[in-house]
Design an enzyme around this catalytic site. Structure first.
Site: not given
Ligand SMILES: *Cc1c(COP(=O)(O)O)cnc(C)c1O
Length: 396
Positions: A69, A150, A200, A323
């Site tokens: 992501g 998120n 993931h 954190c």
């Molecule tokens: C987890 C997340 C990402 C990052 O994705 P990765 O595959 O861990 O790099 C980006 N944006 C949101 C909203 C996420 O929850």
């Protein structure tokens, strides 16, 4: 153990693991090779691309595989910025509660002379499409707004925002990492130009993701080298992960409605239980939120202490505070929805998943209730609230 941190990452599904195994041990050829053994991997790659495209309702050639992501967000934003710059457009619209993969990329562009407008997300954690319409200018080259947050799980009116951007001819990117595989995505119907997702977060492997780019929108490379991914993302393709991601996404999309209905019922049960704790409040809209997301602030509590005590009780949860960096700054998301610092420190995010049970939820409610009472009883800050030296932010 009760795992209630599915927004951070998820367990890989059996389907995803089984899909990837043959591409590690048997069909390990390089898809760029000419011999038929390599072509087996090439076929798997293109089949995976078709499956992902089907889930998003786009064409396979609009799909670019990335390392996740974060990379997809970076490439989408930097591409739109580079294209905009060429036409003298250096204004970008986003929100104050995006993921850091978006916010830090925007900060980088600001240092290069771009102007960034961050829209207010209100106490509901939801953007009003009219705010987007008002913020768009002649020199706006990109609107980037996440589909679902998120931390607090709030869902944005993506289709309405997409419609406004399309009408005004501005590129619209959405970070759909929390949405993909959990709520409906249709890039055509929702007028989405670019979209990021990550395997993931929907029971696929880590380190693999997708950037959807509508035909006609130019991608600029982050990684230069070979001609993989139509020359837009160099590097030998991670075939096992790509195949597993396509399998996980297909499975998630095939069972989306039933999973969402089950998880929504459990989520509501969890919220009903936590609502009974005095001087606490749900963060963000109750209605427009992800099926698995619950996020509360409790007065007189330190988020980190709560997490450690919950861990002792076998519960994996998360706090909004940053954190990871060792800083004691409260979450930028909670501040963005207007939580005062002292309350934002006492946040708790519980994100349930497809395998969470009703018993799990009841255990979580009991554990959180006990931990909050325990921590408040030994907190000087709480004593000040009880004796009236400080005033409460929340009601009982
Ligand atoms: C987890 C997340 C990402 C990052 O994705 P990765 O595959 O861990 O790099 C980006 N944006 C949101 C909203 C996420 O929850």
């Amino acid at each position: 153990m009760i795992y209630a941190d599915n927004a951070a990452t998820t367990r890989m599904s059996r389907t995803a693991i089984e899909a990837m195994l043959p591409y590690m041990s048997e069909y390990y050829g390089n898809p760029s090779s000419l011999y038929s053994f390599g072509q087996k991997a090439k076929e798997a790659l293109e089949e995976a691309r078709e499956k992902v495209a089907k889930c998003l309702n786009c064409n396979p050639w609009e799909i670019t595989f990335t390392s996740g992501g974060s990379e997809a967000d970076n490439q989408a934003i930097l591409s739109a910025a580079r294209s905009g710059e060429k036409k003298g457009k250096k204004h970008i619209i986003s929100t104050a509660f995006e993921h850091h993969a978006v916010l830090h990329t925007l900060e980088k562009l600001e240092k290069e002379g771009f102007e960034v407008t961050l829209l207010d997300v209100h106490s509901t954690g939801i953007i009003d499409p009219a705010q987007v319409a008002e913020a768009i200018r002649e020199d706006t080259c990109l609107v980037t707004i996440m589909y679902a947050n998120n931390e607090i799980g709030t869902i944005q009116p993506i289709a309405e925002i997409g419609k406004i951007c399309r009408e005004k001819g501005v590129v619209f990117h959405t970070d759909a990492v929390q949405a993909a595989g959990h709520i409906k995505i249709d890039v055509k119907e929702q007028n989405i130009d670019m979209l990021s997702l990550s395997a993931h977060k929907f029971h696929g492997p880590k380190g693999i993701g997708v950037l959807y780019t509508r035909r006609g929108i130019v991608l600029h490379n982050l990684i230069n080298g070979g001609a993989q991914e139509r020359g837009k993302r160099a590097g030998t393709e991670n075939i096992p992960a790509i195949v597993a991601m396509a399998a996980a996404l297909t499975e998630a999309c095939d069972h989306m409605e039933e999973n969402a209905a089950r998880m929504t019922a459990l989520r509501d049960r969890l919220m009903d239980g936590l609502d009974k704790i005095p001087y606490g409040e749900l963060n963000g809209s109750r209605e427009h939120r992800l099926p698995g997301n619950v996020n509360y602030c409790f007065e007189g509590i330190e988020g980190e202490s709560m997490l450690l005590l919950l861990d002792d009780k076998g519960i994996c949860a998360s706090s909004g505070s940053a954190c990871t960096s060792g800083s004691l700054d409260p979450s930028h998301v909670l501040l963005a929805i207007g939580r005062p610092h002292e309350v934002a420190h006492g946040s708790l995010r519980l994100t349930i998943g497809e395998d969470t049970t009703e018993e799990d939820v009841d255990q979580i409610i009991q554990a959180v209730t006990d931990v909050v009472t325990y921590l408040r009883n030994m907190s000087p800050f709480w004593r000040d609230l009880v004796t009236g030296k400080r005033t409460h932010v929340f009601s009982e």
